[in-house]
Design a protein around this motif. Structure first.
Motif, PDB file in Angstrom:
ATOM      1  N   PRO A 171     145.270  -3.151  -7.776  1.00  0.00           N
ATOM      2  CA  PRO A 171     145.715  -1.760  -7.917  1.00  0.00           C
ATOM      3  C   PRO A 171     144.558  -0.766  -7.864  1.00  0.00           C
ATOM      4  CG  PRO A 171     145.776  -2.879 -10.037  1.00  0.00           C
ATOM      5  CD  PRO A 171     145.465  -3.931  -9.011  1.00  0.00           C
ATOM      6  N   THR A 172     144.850   0.373  -7.273  1.00  0.00           N
ATOM      7  CA  THR A 172     143.880   1.467  -7.215  1.00  0.00           C
ATOM      8  C   THR A 172     144.236   2.585  -8.188  1.00  0.00           C
ATOM      9  OG1 THR A 172     145.150   2.520  -5.440  1.00  0.00           O
ATOM     10  CG2 THR A 172     143.385   1.007  -4.780  1.00  0.00           C
ATOM     11  N   THR A 173     145.412   2.510  -8.801  1.00  0.00           N
ATOM     12  CA  THR A 173     145.931   3.619  -9.605  1.00  0.00           C
ATOM     13  C   THR A 173     145.754   3.408 -11.110  1.00  0.00           C
ATOM     14  OG1 THR A 173     148.125   2.586  -9.536  1.00  0.00           O
ATOM     15  CG2 THR A 173     147.627   4.238  -7.855  1.00  0.00           C
ATOM     16  N   ALA A 188     138.410  -0.785  -7.655  1.00  0.00           N
ATOM     17  CA  ALA A 188     137.030  -0.286  -7.676  1.00  0.00           C
ATOM     18  C   ALA A 188     136.120  -1.240  -8.438  1.00  0.00           C
ATOM     19  CB  ALA A 188     136.995   1.101  -8.307  1.00  0.00           C
ATOM     20  N   LEU A 189     136.639  -1.838  -9.503  1.00  0.00           N
ATOM     21  CA  LEU A 189     135.844  -2.812 -10.244  1.00  0.00           C
ATOM     22  C   LEU A 189     135.533  -4.013  -9.370  1.00  0.00           C
ATOM     23  CD1 LEU A 189     134.622  -3.600 -13.008  1.00  0.00           C
ATOM     24  CD2 LEU A 189     136.774  -4.808 -13.467  1.00  0.00           C
ATOM     25  N   PHE A 190     136.494  -4.444  -8.550  1.00  0.00           N
ATOM     26  CA  PHE A 190     136.210  -5.575  -7.665  1.00  0.00           C
ATOM     27  C   PHE A 190     135.074  -5.235  -6.705  1.00  0.00           C
ATOM     28  CE2 PHE A 190     136.637  -7.301  -3.389  1.00  0.00           C
ATOM     29  CZ  PHE A 190     136.379  -8.640  -3.663  1.00  0.00           C
ATOM     30  N   GLU A 191     135.081  -4.056  -6.143  1.00  0.00           N
ATOM     31  CA  GLU A 191     134.035  -3.716  -5.182  1.00  0.00           C
ATOM     32  C   GLU A 191     132.674  -3.629  -5.875  1.00  0.00           C
ATOM     33  OE1 GLU A 191     135.029  -0.609  -2.447  1.00  0.00           O
ATOM     34  OE2 GLU A 191     137.067  -1.387  -2.123  1.00  0.00           O
ATOM     35  N   ARG A 192     132.659  -3.188  -7.139  1.00  0.00           N
ATOM     36  CA  ARG A 192     131.422  -3.217  -7.915  1.00  0.00           C
ATOM     37  C   ARG A 192     130.991  -4.674  -8.147  1.00  0.00           C
ATOM     38  NH1 ARG A 192     129.730   0.593 -11.866  1.00  0.00           N
ATOM     39  NH2 ARG A 192     130.904   2.066 -10.583  1.00  0.00           N
ATOM     40  N   PHE A 193     131.960  -5.516  -8.478  1.00  0.00           N
ATOM     41  CA  PHE A 193     131.694  -6.947  -8.664  1.00  0.00           C
ATOM     42  C   PHE A 193     131.118  -7.562  -7.388  1.00  0.00           C
ATOM     43  CE2 PHE A 193     133.622 -11.060  -7.518  1.00  0.00           C
ATOM     44  CZ  PHE A 193     133.057 -11.902  -8.468  1.00  0.00           C
ATOM     45  N   ALA A 194     131.770  -7.317  -6.255  1.00  0.00           N
ATOM     46  CA  ALA A 194     131.321  -7.916  -4.993  1.00  0.00           C
ATOM     47  C   ALA A 194     129.902  -7.472  -4.647  1.00  0.00           C
ATOM     48  CB  ALA A 194     132.291  -7.540  -3.875  1.00  0.00           C
ATOM     49  N   HIS A 219     148.035  -0.280  -4.049  1.00  0.00           N
ATOM     50  CA  HIS A 219     147.107  -1.410  -4.040  1.00  0.00           C
ATOM     51  C   HIS A 219     146.266  -1.379  -2.765  1.00  0.00           C
ATOM     52  CE1 HIS A 219     149.853  -2.850  -7.125  1.00  0.00           C
ATOM     53  NE2 HIS A 219     149.090  -3.895  -7.365  1.00  0.00           N
ATOM     54  N   VAL A 220     145.167  -2.107  -2.804  1.00  0.00           N
ATOM     55  CA  VAL A 220     144.377  -2.382  -1.611  1.00  0.00           C
ATOM     56  C   VAL A 220     144.233  -3.892  -1.510  1.00  0.00           C
ATOM     57  CG1 VAL A 220     142.169  -2.219  -2.822  1.00  0.00           C
ATOM     58  CG2 VAL A 220     142.247  -1.827  -0.361  1.00  0.00           C
ATOM     59  N   ARG A 221     144.194  -4.398  -0.291  1.00  0.00           N
ATOM     60  CA  ARG A 221     144.119  -5.850  -0.067  1.00  0.00           C
ATOM     61  C   ARG A 221     142.701  -6.236   0.336  1.00  0.00           C
ATOM     62  NH1 ARG A 221     148.656  -9.065   3.218  1.00  0.00           N
ATOM     63  NH2 ARG A 221     149.436  -9.147   1.061  1.00  0.00           N
TER      64      ARG A 221
END
Length: 739
Positions: A171-173, A188-194, A219-221
């Motif tokens: 989710p993005t919301t 956004a947390l996932f992209e920080r994690f990656a 959501h984003v996939r």
């Protein structure tokens, strides 16, 4: 590999500040201590010395020390702050804490009876440059410190099985796109994690992924490796110490790698099971993300934890029982097959029978306010490993050596009291004068749909006895295991979370605690929250006592072909893979498209009048054979299709069957403790129990007979279906009906 001389520096990144920071951190970790204790204590001895590696706050170590005054607990932690705080917070005569690197030889060889590694071994790899060599050295040192018969338990994370690449929709919301970690959306947390996470797979760069449009609104996939997706899923809710958590690679071994590592070191695997913590699934997984393969098919949630239990055996002893081949049983020598025709419907039923009568004995005693039972530990039951081509929906694996009651096959000519005295002496080393009291038996059918077996179960009070009693080898394998004392309540807790698999041991312990007026302790399986509904079904007075009816006659024209009798050839292998014994065993499985997996579903409704459960009346030839009447009260149960590959598919199946067969609508379904075996000497059938809340307005079909749960529990001695016994005890325990 990191130098051993810089141990403190190696793990310094884990330091979390002052006492307040430590208290906050440990408070979150201690929330899982009940499950940790439950998964471990049923396997540990009740006397001797156990090391809790990576003891942290000391809370779990203290809990273990409180359970058994005769068991010395030593908490080992690399962090002096943790050790100091633990020693100040928790003090008992049988408890101490020491500073040490758990990967080093902290204890002399053959000096421990148990080793516990709970959520700590991933620190060994993570803070030693992701070195699996250091992990192997750690396991060597820990196993070397075990005495023969000692147990090592690892509870940690697992490289998940599944496709190499997946879609992860986030989710993005639910937060912001930029800012501090606690404020970020999950995407956004996932992209920080990656961007920041480094591990053995991506040591020098970010986690590879592709960002795509998601079919789920808001959501984003992401397309990425399943292992990387799991690393994020496991840590996405630990935002307070995010930077520290990023230093740790949670997953380092797959299940098969864990099992191989144990067997190479001469460890007999008592349990190897992925764990899906119900609270984590409900509160952190469901509705928080979507996981699918790259074709868009939904995937089950990855395991939240993993548990493997190994027992150190003497050099050259068996560590594994494996089915090498299986073939149809042309000429049965042990099992027999008969056919019975239902006179009204014309349906032909098959029954498989083994000779003699089945006795279950549960010796017990009380000591220092605790209730102990004696059980067979490490007894070879190779049939539990039959049919490897049938799916195991929970992913658990067994070595084939199980913990069970003192079970034996006797013949009708031997009086029960003489048989009991003989069996206790021959199989447990107990002299006749150790028997203080013999309870009245209860009798029930282990698998009444196809196995002609009725157990007579006896509680036997004995004088307090030591653990590890030597027993003769009366099996065709190299050992018949040992008889050990177990804490009764800890066995029940292990059953709640799938750590023990023998249903008859569980049933006997429940009956024993009720006989003694002792509480079974808290339920720690899935939390069952029933909604109070208006209306509801009326109480059927005959729910447990259906009218007598003789409905079957012998069918002389042969079997119908539903049951498949097979001969499996089982090898016993040592740590080097050498075959120590090769033994044929006859067993029973269903034919066709159904698997060895069975699901049992107990319908339940909460109304203003209380909690009521729905019971089915069935007519079965095995019941008529033993009692003269074919009718029996059972919990609804069905064999599961072989196409099912994971447990998440079962609730929808149950809902469909209950709607078709009883016209009820399902509101919610809960796993009711771990899976179990009821008759592992005859069939590899694995049973998955569920509690099913149904809509009260739909619960009026006459094919379901409703009764108060409290009344059912008070009358369980007349219940003859083992599956109804298991789900009734567990549901009552979960809902606090047992006290």
């Amino acid at each position: 590999m990191a130098s051993k001389t810089s141990t403190a520096e190696t793990y310094a990144a884990q330091h979390r500040g002052n006492a307040d920071h430590y208290a906050t951190y440990f408070a979150g970790m201690d929330a899982s201590m009940q499950q940790k204790v439950a998964l471990t204590t049923a396997h540990f001895p009740t006397r001797g010395r156990v090391a809790d590696m990576g003891s942290g706050s000391g809370r779990g170590t203290h809990d273990l020390a409180c359970l058994y005054s005769g068991l010395e607990l030593v908490g080992v932690d690399i962090n002096p702050v943790s050790v100091k705080m633990a020693a100040e917070s928790y003090q008992r005569p049988n408890l101490r804490f020491v500073v040490g690197d758990i990967a080093d030889p902290v204890f002399p060889p053959e000096s421990l009876d148990g080793v516990l590694d709970s959520s700590v071994l991933h620190h060994v790899t993570s803070f030693n440059a992701f070195s699996l060599a250091r992990l192997e050295e750690c396991l060597d040192n820990q196993v070397r410190a075990l005495r023969t018969g000692g147990v090592i338990i690892i509870r940690d994370f697992l490289i998940p099985d599944g496709p190499s690449e997946v879609f992860l929709d986030l989710p993005t919301t639910d937060g912001s796109a930029e800012g501090l970690v606690p404020e970020l959306s999950t995407a956004a947390l996932f992209e920080r994690f990656a961007r920041d996470f480094r591990c053995s797979v991506n040591r020098d760069g970010p986690v590879p992924y592709t960002r795509l449009a998601s079919p789920h609104a808001g959501h984003v996939r992401y397309r990425l490796a399943l292992r990387a997706a799991n690393e994020f899923i496991l840590r996405k809710d630990y935002r307070t110490d995010w930077d520290v958590e990023l230093l740790e690679e949670y997953t380092y071994f797959s299940q098969s790698q864990f099992e191989s590592a144990f067997r190479r070191r001469g460890l007999r695997i008592l349990s190897s099971m992925p764990i899906r913590n119900p609270w984590i699934i409900a509160n952190r997984y469901e509705g928080r993300f979507h996981l699918s393969d790259v074709d868009g098919r939904p995937l089950p949630f990855p395991a939240t934890n993993y548990l493997i239990v190994g027992e150190k055996v003497p050099p050259g002893a068996g560590v594994e029982l494996r089915e090498e081949r299986s073939e149809p049983l042309a000429t049965p020598r042990f099992l027999s097959l008969s056919a019975w025709r239902h006179e009204e419907s014309g349906h032909v039923w098959e029954l498989v029978e083994r000779p003699g009568r089945t006795l279950d004995l549960l010796p017990w005693f009380r000591q220092d306010g605790q209730v102990f039972v004696l059980a067979k530990k490490g007894f070879p039951r190779p049939i539990v490993n039959a049919c490897a081509d049938h799916p195991n929906l929970g992913g658990a694996a067994l070595s084939g050596y199980v913990t069970e009651p003192l079970a034996a096959i006797t013949h009708a000519g031997e009086p029960p009291d003489k048989a009991i005295t003989r069996i206790l002496h021959e199989r447990a080393g107990l002299p006749a004068d150790s028997i203080r009291a013999l309870g009245e038996p209860v009798r029930y059918f282990t698998s009444p749909g196809g196995v002609s077996e009725r157990v007579s179960a006896y509680l036997v009070e004995v004088a307090p006895s030591s653990t590890g009693l030597p027993v003769p080898d009366y099996s065709p394998f190299t050992s018949s295991g040992s008889v050990r004392e177990l804490d009764a309540r800890q066995v029940l807790r292990a059953c709640h979370v799938g750590g023990m698999v023998d249903a008859r041991l569980e049933l006997n312990i429940h009956r024993l605690l009720r006989h003694l007026g002792s509480s079974p302790g808290p339920w720690i399986g899935a939390s069952i929250q029933l909604t109070e509904q208006s209306g509801g079904p009326s109480w059927a007075e005959d729910a447990l006592t259906p009218a007598r009816h003789v409905g079957f006659s012998p069918h002389e024209d042969g079997a119908a072909g539903y049951l498949d009798l097979r001969t499996g050839t089982f090898s016993e292998r040592d740590a080097e893979g050498r075959v120590l014994a090769s033994v044929p065993r006859e067993y029973l499985v269903p034919r066709g498209e159904v698997s060895r997996n069975t699901t049992v579903a107990l319908p339940v409704v909460r109304t203003r009048e209380g909690i009521r459960v729905g019971i089915e009346h069935r007519e079965l030839p095995v019941v008529q054979h033993f009692t003269g009447s074919a009718r029996i009260a059972v919990s609804p149960a069905w064999r599961l299709p072989r196409t099912f590959t994971h447990l998440a598919q079962v609730p929808a199946f149950i809902a469909e069957r209950l709607r078709e067969e009883f016209a009820v609508s399902v509101r919610h379904t809960w796993e009711l403790g771990g899976s179990y075996h009821t008759t592992p000497g005859v069939t590899p059938e694995l049973v998955w129990p569920f509690a099913v809340e149904v809509d009260a307005d739909s619960a009026h079909d006459p094919r379901l007979h409703w009764m108060p749960l409290e009344v059912l529990i008070s009358q369980l001695d007349v219940v003859q279906d083992a599956h109804l016994l298991v789900v009734a005890w567990r549901l009552a325990h979960a809902l606090g009906v047992l006290g």
